[in-house]
Design an enzyme around this catalytic site. Sequence first.
Site, short mmCIF file in Angstrom:
data_model
loop_
_atom_site.label_atom_id
_atom_site.label_comp_id
_atom_site.label_asym_id
_atom_site.label_seq_id
_atom_site.Cartn_x
_atom_site.Cartn_y
_atom_site.Cartn_z
CG LEU A 142 -0.19 -19.34 74.84
CD1 LEU A 142 -1.40 -20.11 74.22
CD2 LEU A 142 -0.50 -18.71 75.98
CG ASP A 143 3.44 -22.53 80.45
OD1 ASP A 143 4.32 -21.92 79.99
OD2 ASP A 143 2.99 -22.49 81.47
NE ARG A 144 5.44 -30.05 75.93
CZ ARG A 144 5.89 -30.94 74.97
NH1 ARG A 144 5.17 -31.80 74.21
NH2 ARG A 144 7.19 -30.88 74.51
CG HIS A 244 5.81 -22.82 84.30
ND1 HIS A 244 6.56 -23.91 84.97
CD2 HIS A 244 5.59 -22.78 83.09
CE1 HIS A 244 6.73 -24.46 83.99
NE2 HIS A 244 6.10 -24.18 82.84
#
Length: 323
Positions: A142-144, A244
């Site tokens: 997961l993105d930050r 993303h």
Amino acid sequence: MAELVEVSKVEDGTRLLRWFLRHFPSMPQREFYKLCRGGQIRVNSSRARGQEVLRAGDVIRIPPTVVGYKKVKTKKTESGDVFSLSDLEALRKCIIHDDEDIVVFNKPAGLAVQGGTGIRKSVDKMAMALFPYNKISLVHRLDRETSGILVVAKNQKSAQFLSNAFQNKSAYKEYLALLNGDVKPNKGIIDDYMIKGKVFDSPSRINDGTGQRPQRAVTEYEVLSQAGGHLSWVRFLPKTGRTHQLRVHSALALHAPIVGDNLYGYDKKLDATLHSMFDTNNLFLFAYKITFQHPSSGKMMTFKAPVPDFMAPVIEFLEFKIP
């Protein structure tokens, strides 16, 4: 005078020797075992041998001679990242499922999944500290900035099984996001090619000096609700997992960036209004649901994450529903 210290919840399952070396890193192991043989180190008033597995609430007797060794309150990982026991406790509270093979977190926004240069705290490194006798492996990312469901494997067999499941699409994820725009049509599939935050119609090599080929990126979406022709409450079902991907597809394919996305173009005026109303500028994207086959039992499992605290009042104000 000896000091009595109670084992914290985040140190449950740690062996006594590892506990001492974590708190007193300059203490020689030979000195530790010498104190154990002499009955100076005790656990719950019983003489210790050094390899006892500690449980939360156990009381450790620390002899006065140990106090001279430097005591630390942080854990330093092999990559140089530093985090505190309170950080570990905060991550422990994010666990929504834990068994011998997997641990499922409701990852908060702002916490990196994977450690690296300049990253002080990350899920993978802290999970290794929470489960020191398991082989922790990430099986998806997961993105930050993205919150929500994150599955972590606790052994090599589970890691391989789940990695294959995500690659062959037998495991799938659902995301919910608030988009800044009136998304039309209300449902569809975005199918293009992506690299470095850009989309392409074909996988032809790009002329940037590297000759790299964009990778196929496929996202299914459905608009659940809209508000005033300016905001869209959208469910995403990504079929691929490019970096993303949902953020890029929202901004460039749907022409409606995710609220709070300061990387792929957003309406700063709208975000300023939301920030003034709800005191947040987080990314309004979260991994809502995940479904996969358990690596040992074979049972299909589904986990859902609650709406993040920063997002909940906005969704309630807009009268949007959670599917």
